[in-house]
Design a protein around this motif. Structure first.
Motif, short mmCIF file in Angstrom:
data_model
loop_
_atom_site.label_atom_id
_atom_site.label_comp_id
_atom_site.label_asym_id
_atom_site.label_seq_id
_atom_site.Cartn_x
_atom_site.Cartn_y
_atom_site.Cartn_z
N ALA A 141 0.83 -1.21 0.00
CA ALA A 141 0.00 0.00 0.00
C ALA A 141 0.87 1.26 0.00
CB ALA A 141 -0.93 -0.01 1.21
N VAL A 142 1.99 1.21 0.70
CA VAL A 142 2.91 2.35 0.70
C VAL A 142 3.43 2.60 -0.71
CG1 VAL A 142 5.13 3.21 1.54
CG2 VAL A 142 3.58 2.02 3.10
N ALA A 143 3.86 1.56 -1.39
CA ALA A 143 4.36 1.70 -2.75
C ALA A 143 3.28 2.24 -3.68
CB ALA A 143 4.89 0.36 -3.26
N GLU A 144 2.06 1.74 -3.52
CA GLU A 144 0.96 2.22 -4.36
C GLU A 144 0.71 3.71 -4.14
OE1 GLU A 144 -3.82 1.32 -5.07
OE2 GLU A 144 -2.65 0.05 -3.73
N ALA A 145 0.75 4.14 -2.89
CA ALA A 145 0.54 5.56 -2.59
C ALA A 145 1.67 6.42 -3.16
CB ALA A 145 0.42 5.76 -1.08
N LEU A 146 2.90 5.93 -3.07
CA LEU A 146 4.02 6.68 -3.61
C LEU A 146 3.92 6.84 -5.12
CD1 LEU A 146 7.05 5.38 -1.53
CD2 LEU A 146 6.05 7.67 -1.46
N ASP A 147 3.34 5.86 -5.79
CA ASP A 147 3.13 5.97 -7.24
C ASP A 147 2.31 7.23 -7.56
OD1 ASP A 147 4.53 3.66 -7.76
OD2 ASP A 147 2.75 2.39 -7.95
N ALA A 148 1.39 7.58 -6.68
CA ALA A 148 0.56 8.77 -6.89
C ALA A 148 1.26 10.04 -6.40
CB ALA A 148 -0.79 8.61 -6.18
N LEU A 149 2.00 9.93 -5.30
CA LEU A 149 2.55 11.13 -4.66
C LEU A 149 3.88 11.58 -5.25
CD1 LEU A 149 1.78 10.28 -0.93
CD2 LEU A 149 0.61 11.96 -2.37
N ALA A 150 4.72 10.65 -5.70
CA ALA A 150 6.05 11.02 -6.18
C ALA A 150 5.99 12.00 -7.36
CB ALA A 150 6.86 9.77 -6.51
N PRO A 151 5.19 11.73 -8.39
CA PRO A 151 5.13 12.70 -9.49
C PRO A 151 4.60 14.06 -9.04
CG PRO A 151 4.20 10.58 -10.15
CD PRO A 151 4.38 10.53 -8.66
N TYR A 152 3.62 14.05 -8.13
CA TYR A 152 3.06 15.31 -7.61
C TYR A 152 4.17 16.10 -6.91
CZ TYR A 152 -0.25 18.42 -5.22
OH TYR A 152 -0.93 19.53 -4.75
N ALA A 153 4.98 15.40 -6.10
CA ALA A 153 6.08 16.07 -5.41
C ALA A 153 7.10 16.59 -6.40
CB ALA A 153 6.74 15.10 -4.42
N GLY A 154 7.43 15.78 -7.40
CA GLY A 154 8.41 16.20 -8.39
C GLY A 154 8.00 17.44 -9.13
N GLU A 155 6.73 17.55 -9.46
CA GLU A 155 6.23 18.73 -10.17
C GLU A 155 6.39 20.00 -9.34
OE1 GLU A 155 2.22 17.70 -10.97
OE2 GLU A 155 2.72 16.24 -12.55
N ARG A 156 6.44 19.86 -8.01
CA ARG A 156 6.52 21.00 -7.10
C ARG A 156 7.91 21.18 -6.50
NH1 ARG A 156 2.04 19.09 -8.20
NH2 ARG A 156 0.12 20.33 -8.18
N GLY A 157 8.87 20.39 -7.01
CA GLY A 157 10.23 20.54 -6.54
C GLY A 157 10.47 20.06 -5.13
N VAL A 158 9.67 19.09 -4.68
CA VAL A 158 9.78 18.57 -3.32
C VAL A 158 10.28 17.13 -3.37
CG1 VAL A 158 8.49 17.93 -1.22
CG2 VAL A 158 7.99 20.08 -2.40
#
Length: 297
Positions: A141-158
């Motif tokens: 579940a952690v990996a699945e959530a990161l699939d959604a969050l990592a690109p969002y973070a990358g777009e914001r420079g985080v």
């Protein structure tokens, strides 16, 4: 430099994690850092919310401080419990983590520390009733959530910084218990999106710690230090002591982190009732002295 002298390592930069001086507000922590000659502060979302995000941004910028980290995002395992309630909880967790990413971006934080969550249904500090025993599902579940969050973070420079916690926290706080697990997961994503935290309290015991620090390399997004007290207090969350008061040999770990290429801040994060009850200025003064005498190689 002569041929026989070892190459000089980069200078370490000391940062105060706000939780070490728990009584200080964001404004007080910023002021304390300036008065004590520190260049960086690690902030917590709760205190930032109390101060106000815009006000917190203004305070750190006007003081000329770096934000070494924002604590914390995570708690991503709810979906592994199954059912409609779990699905709603998982969506709420993703929404909250997106807000945390936005806050980190506004603050210019070096990373958002991710405490990924324990077994779904277990709440830290509460007696569990209905919960899942399925540890592999929680990690998935952690990996699945990161699939959604990592690109969002990358777009914001985080950069999301996965923090493995000592195995005693696996049930209620983090199903990532070793640095190897955190690095394995981080490697699935671009380096600028997901890294790892090396926290001495959580990793000092691991026989693979030096190998995994080297393997993490540029993925190390945060280096946090405190000591591991023995015996631990009844509330093991408060077993994080001042460096030099416990069992950790810091210099080899610090040297390994530097050798891995880390050039960020060294953040002191202490959870301890006696430290919290002490004068915060005295705590910071002791922290600076122990950093020089205990932490640096």
């Amino acid at each position: 430099m002569s041929a026989t002298e070892p190459p000089q390592q980069p200078a370490l930069k000391l940062a105060l994690n706000q939780r070490t001086t728990k009584r200080w507000t964001v404004a007080e922590a910023v002021d304390g850092c300036v008065r004590h000659g520190l260049e960086a502060v690690g902030l917590w979302r709760e205190e930032v919310a109390e101060q106000g995000l815009a006000a917190s941004v203004k305070l750190v910028r006007e003081a000329g401080l770096r934000v070494s980290s924002l604590c914390r995002g995570g708690f991503l395992t709810a979906s592994a419990l199954g059912g409609a309630n779990a699905a709603r909880a998982a969506r709420a967790a993703l929404d909250d983590n997106r807000r945390a990413i936005d806050e980190a971006a506004e603050l210019g934080a070096a990373c958002l520390v991710m405490v990924v969550g324990g077994l779904p249904g277990i709440v830290p500090g509460e007696r569990p009733t209905a919960f899942s025993h399925d540890l592999p599902a929680a990690r998935a579940a952690v990996a699945e959530a990161l699939d959604a969050l990592a690109p969002y973070a990358g777009e914001r420079g985080v950069k999301l910084a996965l923090e493995p916690l000592h195995p005693m926290y696996c049930a209620d706080r983090a199903v990532l218990s070793t640095l190897a697990q955190a690095v394995d997961l981080a490697l699935s994503y671009p380096e600028e999106q997901v890294g790892v935290v090396v926290d001495t309290f959580h990793v000092w015991w691991d026989p693979q710690v030096f190998e995994q620090i080297a393997r993490a390399g540029r993925r190390i997004a945060s280096y946090q230090v405190c000591d591991h007290l023995h015996p631990l207090p009844a509330d093991v969350l408060l077993g994080r002591g001042m460096m030099g008061d416990g069992v950790i040999d810091f210099a080899p770990i610090t040297r390994a982190v530097l050798d891995a290429g880390y050039t960020g801040d060294v953040e002191v994060e202490i959870f301890n009732a006696d430290v919290w009850a002490a004068d915060p200025d005295e705590v910071v003064a002791t922290m600076k002295e122990r950093y020089r005498s205990v932490v640096t190689p």
